[in-house]
Design an enzyme around this catalytic site. Structure first.
Site, mmCIF file in Angstrom:
data_model
loop_
_atom_site.group_PDB
_atom_site.id
_atom_site.type_symbol
_atom_site.label_atom_id
_atom_site.label_comp_id
_atom_site.label_asym_id
_atom_site.label_seq_id
_atom_site.Cartn_x
_atom_site.Cartn_y
_atom_site.Cartn_z
ATOM 1 N NE ARG A 241 -4.443 -0.767 0.119
ATOM 2 C CZ ARG A 241 -4.502 -1.741 -0.528
ATOM 3 N NH1 ARG A 241 -3.729 -2.201 -1.438
ATOM 4 N NH2 ARG A 241 -5.813 -2.293 -0.508
ATOM 5 C CD GLU A 270 -2.260 3.726 -4.928
ATOM 6 O OE1 GLU A 270 -1.254 3.501 -4.816
ATOM 7 O OE2 GLU A 270 -3.058 3.075 -5.301
ATOM 8 C CG HIS A 288 -2.872 -0.097 -6.510
ATOM 9 N ND1 HIS A 288 -3.192 0.589 -5.607
ATOM 10 C CD2 HIS A 288 -3.162 -1.319 -6.323
ATOM 11 C CE1 HIS A 288 -3.402 -0.438 -4.566
ATOM 12 N NE2 HIS A 288 -3.473 -1.731 -4.910
HETATM 13 C C1 GLV Z 1 -5.276 -4.323 -4.009
HETATM 14 O O1 GLV Z 1 -4.344 -3.590 -3.763
HETATM 15 C C2 GLV Z 1 -5.769 -5.031 -3.163
HETATM 16 O O2 GLV Z 1 -5.948 -4.860 -1.861
HETATM 17 O O3 GLV Z 1 -6.693 -6.133 -3.596
#
Ligand code: GLV
Ligand code: GLV
Length: 337
Positions: A241, A270, A288
């Site tokens: 994260r 982000e 991401h």
């Molecule tokens: C993506 O970042 C998730 O947590 O699935």
């Protein structure tokens, strides 16, 4: 059947997944993802029974306040730091996430970033595309750092961390890990992973992958002090994260050669990315997408839909969503009715 329940879907999902909701509930699906203010989210959640949301939707006390009809929030994603679970539980709103279905795909991507950063794939491709490969390349151009045979460090040893660790065997890599709690011995053996404290992890890892969930206590788990303990030949991979890494401190370490490279799929704040990171040739950056394979994103969307239907009392798991995060909300609801 008349549809008494309404669900809101905060961004487009796969149409075939939305189609599985349609026989049971009225679906209000947004046609594009946008960043919504708390007030906008509050209004979207007014007069609906459930919602499918994503990591960009912050669901907290403010956005559920007064939305008495709301009974279920299905998060598309395994991480759920965008949900205020306490507030949802107190309100008797069931919350779910999408674990397991993305584990292997996300583990693959950690390796993609590690290999790409170590071997300078993005940078070399930018150079080639710019038309700069004209002969005369030196034998010692584009030297990267090796991955195979090196010690792989993993911070955060949940399902995804373990899947990354198991892949280490194929690269002949000893694996060391740190986690809030140590894994059972049998699991450690299956992953060929050795438990170490955080300082050991930073100092001994030749490459380090971050897979820990975000929480206030994990904020800047990797900052200037931690980066200073790492090897200058190391690659750091963050698929966890934004906010777990101090991106400014990381950019400084990369710029000053105190770290060989970084592979980053998540960023503080982000979708904006620290401008200093964007300048760096030794950082591989992606938006991401660690779980973004066609099969896995579809499976995540379907699991979110299944969770939501179950939370609203439909389908084979009626009343018992497969990935329920706050079972206490069930008692809360029973207490009220
Ligand atoms: C993506 O970042 C998730 O947590 O699935
Ligand atoms: C997190 O819960 C994971 O699956 O690693």
């Amino acid at each position: 059947m008349s549809k008494s329940h309404i669900v809101w879907v905060s961004r487009p999902l796969f149409p075939e997944v939305l189609a599985t909701l349609a026989p049971y509930v009225e679906v209000r699906a947004e046609t594009r993802e946008t960043k919504r203010t708390p007030e906008q989210l509050h209004d979207k959640l007014a007069n609906v029974d459930g919602a499918i949301v994503g990591l960009g939707d912050r669901i907290d006390a403010q956005v559920i306040a007064g939305n008495r009809r709301l009974r279920a929030i299905a998060n598309v994603g395994v991480g759920y730091n965008n949900l205020d679970l306490d507030a949802l539980t107190v309100a008797g709103i069931l919350a779910t996430n999408t674990p397991d279905v993305l584990t292997q795909t996300t583990a693959d991507y950690a390796w993609a970033l590690l290999l790409a950063a170590a071997r300078r794939v993005s940078s070399a491709e930018r150079w080639l595309r710019a038309g700069r490969w004209r002969g005369g390349m030196r034998f010692d151009d584009w030297l990267g750092v090796d991955v195979h045979g090196k010690t792989l460090g993993i911070l955060g040893m949940g399902r995804i961390g373990q899947a990354i660790a198991r892949r280490g065997s194929g690269f002949d890599m000893p694996v060391i890990y740190h986690n809030r709690s140590r894994l059972p011995e049998a699991t450690e053996r299956a992953c060929h992973a050795e438990y170490v404290d955080k300082a050991q992890l930073l100092q001994r890892a030749d490459h380090l992958v971050l897979v820990l969930p975000y929480s206030a206590e994990n904020h800047h788990a990797i900052g200037a002090d931690e980066l200073a303990q790492m090897k200058p030949t190391a690659v750091l991979v963050n698929i966890a994260r934004g906010g777990i890494v101090d991106d400014a401190a990381l950019a400084a370490a990369l710029r000053e050669g105190r770290l060989a490279g970084a592979g980053l799929d998540v960023f503080e704040g982000e979708p904006s990315v620290h401008p200093a990171l964007r300048e760096l040739e030794n950082a591989v950056l992606s938006p991401h997408i660690a779980s973004a394979s066609a099969d896995t994103r579809r499976a995540m969307a379907q699991l979110a839909a299944d969770n939501l239907l179950a939370a609203l009392g439909y389908g084979p798991n009626a009343g018992h969503p497969p990935s329920l995060l706050n079972p206490h909300a069930l008692n809360r609801r029973r207490g009220e009715t």
